[in-house]
Design an enzyme around this catalytic site. Structure first.
Site, PDB file in Angstrom:
ATOM      1  N   LYS A 152     -48.332   3.999 -49.781  1.00 32.24           N
ATOM      2  CA  LYS A 152     -48.680   4.064 -48.353  1.00 32.24           C
ATOM      3  C   LYS A 152     -47.635   4.892 -47.627  1.00 32.24           C
ATOM      4  CE  LYS A 152     -51.597  -0.058 -48.202  1.00 32.24           C
ATOM      5  NZ  LYS A 152     -51.819  -0.188 -49.634  1.00 32.24           N
ATOM      6  N   HIS A 193     -47.690  -2.841 -45.980  1.00 31.97           N
ATOM      7  CA  HIS A 193     -48.026  -2.155 -44.730  1.00 31.97           C
ATOM      8  C   HIS A 193     -46.872  -2.187 -43.733  1.00 31.97           C
ATOM      9  CE1 HIS A 193     -52.306  -1.115 -45.233  1.00 31.97           C
ATOM     10  NE2 HIS A 193     -52.346  -2.160 -46.034  1.00 31.97           N
ATOM     11  N   SER A 229     -53.423  -6.563 -43.224  1.00 35.09           N
ATOM     12  CA  SER A 229     -53.860  -5.171 -43.156  1.00 35.09           C
ATOM     13  C   SER A 229     -55.143  -4.941 -42.377  1.00 35.09           C
ATOM     14  CB  SER A 229     -54.028  -4.613 -44.571  1.00 35.09           C
ATOM     15  OG  SER A 229     -54.989  -5.355 -45.302  1.00 35.09           O
TER      16      SER A 229
END
Length: 397
Positions: A243, A212, A184
């Site tokens: 996310k 991610h 990340s």
């Protein structure tokens, strides 16, 4: 040390962080999470550092789904899953995630941090081994610390070093390779094909934290296993709903049914934490339904990433190379990163300086993140601000 002396010590340490540029201040937002956000002082700024990859955090269909779910399922569960905390919507979401990731079963957690924290000690013991990438997320590191298995760490994405560690662990009962799908801080994508090849060769399991990546990496947004065409070769996937998948909260572990069933029986964050709020579960089901018909969002975030990266490189900024929507602007000095972030805010662009201990000493940066919610005019304004502030601070000529 008495209580007052201890408090003074903490205050001095905090002041040191401020002086060295390592203090992490929190800015207050008064609007929904979106491409342009409002701050407490009334200003509107372009948001270039959220994990809102698909721009879904304020999507009207999701807001409506959340409202409807409150009427149908209520606000909270006030219970853990095995007592009276399992609603039909939780089982529906678990089935949806399993289908989306092409896995047999899924277990929900209050966060991916909890999913990782409850994984390793539940499955592995002192006769087993975990081989972990050096740049794995803090939640993987903390989860491994709770486990009695032997620990091996290999250099980031270094397959030669990984093989050496697998050889060292060869006499272990179970060997588990643990890696982020995307690291990340850098936006670097893990070399899953090579990892799977080594896992086959040394009879190891593969665990991927794909927080991610799920939602926008791969042709259908199924994450780095789809991106690398190794979906059937990954044993355990952990991830977040916080996310790309709407940006709220909640996490999950998806795997083979035997692994998930054992986690339900023994995983401490699952057994001793309140159930995921039903409104998050219901809205996350809607997110997965949207992804089945909203492929343009996936393409847009990657188009935005390519455009921003190309224009910033033209200006002479040093970027971490890659193709992920995480695009770090490397600065090196922590104080410089903090000053630059503050000056960017004055130019109407919200970014944050990242420095130690979040990143290694001397690797301070501004980590930008692209979103499908950004339009070209947002990116152009941000690029212009980077150019102005970068020249002012001597980052570019």
């Amino acid at each position: 040390m008495n209580k007052q002396a201890f408090l003074q010590f903490l205050d001095q340490e905090t002041n040191t962080l401020k002086e060295t540029g390592l203090f992490k201040a929190e800015r207050v937002i008064t609007s929904p999470q979106q491409a342009v956000i409002k701050l407490q002082d009334g200003s509107s700024v372009i948001n270039l550092c959220a994990n809102n990859y698909l721009g879904l955090a304020d999507h009207p269909a999701l807001v409506q789904a959340a409202k409807q779910s409150l009427d149908e399922y209520g606000y909270g569960m006030s219970s853990v899953r095995f007592i009276c905390g399992t609603q039909s919507i939780h089982k529906q979401l678990e089935a949806k995630i399993s289908h989306f990731l092409n896995m047999e079963d899924t277990i929900l957690y209050s966060s991916c941090f909890d999913a990782n924290g409850g994984l390793f000690e539940t499955l592995l013991g002192e006769n087993d081994a975990i081989i972990s990438d050096a740049l794995n997320h803090a939640s993987i590191i903390d989860g491994i610390r709770l486990c009695k298995a032997k620990r091996f760490r290999y250099n980031n994405n270094d397959m030669h070093d990984l093989e050496n560690k697998l050889k060292e662990a060869n006499d272990s009962r179970v060997k588990l390779i643990a890696t982020d799908g995307v690291f990340s801080m850098d936006g670097i994508i893990a070399n899953l094909p090579a990892i799977c090849d080594l896992a086959d060769q040394y009879n190891a399991l593969v665990m991927v934290d794909d927080s991610h990546a799920v939602g926008f990496m791969g042709e259908h947004g199924r994450g780095t296993p789809e991106y690398h065409h190794v979906m059937k070769r990954i044993d355990i996937i952990t991830g977040t709903l916080g996310k790309a998948l709407g940006g709220a909260s909640g996490g999950y572990t998806s795997s083979r049914k035997e692994i998930i069933e054992w986690l339900r029986q023994r995983s401490r964050p699952y057994l001793f934490s309140n159930t995921l709020a039903p409104t998050i579960a219901a809205t996350s089901v809607k997110v997965l339904e949207l992804l089945e018909t909203n492929q343009p969002l996936i393409q847009k975030v990657h188009d935005n990433s390519a455009y921003f990266r190309n224009e910033m490189e033209k200006l002479g900024f040093h970027l971490v190379q890659g193709e992920h929507p995480i695009i770090p602007v490397m600065l090196g000095d922590a104080k410089l990163a903090t000053v630059m972030a503050d000056k960017m805010l004055e130019e109407g662009v919200y970014v944050i300086g990242f420095c130690y201990p979040v990143v290694p000493q001397g690797k301070a940066r501004i980590r930008t993140q692209m979103s499908a919610g950004h339009e070209k005019e947002h990116l152009d304004k941000a690029i212009h601000a980077f150019e102005k502030v970068g020249r002012e601070l001597g980052v570019i000529k």
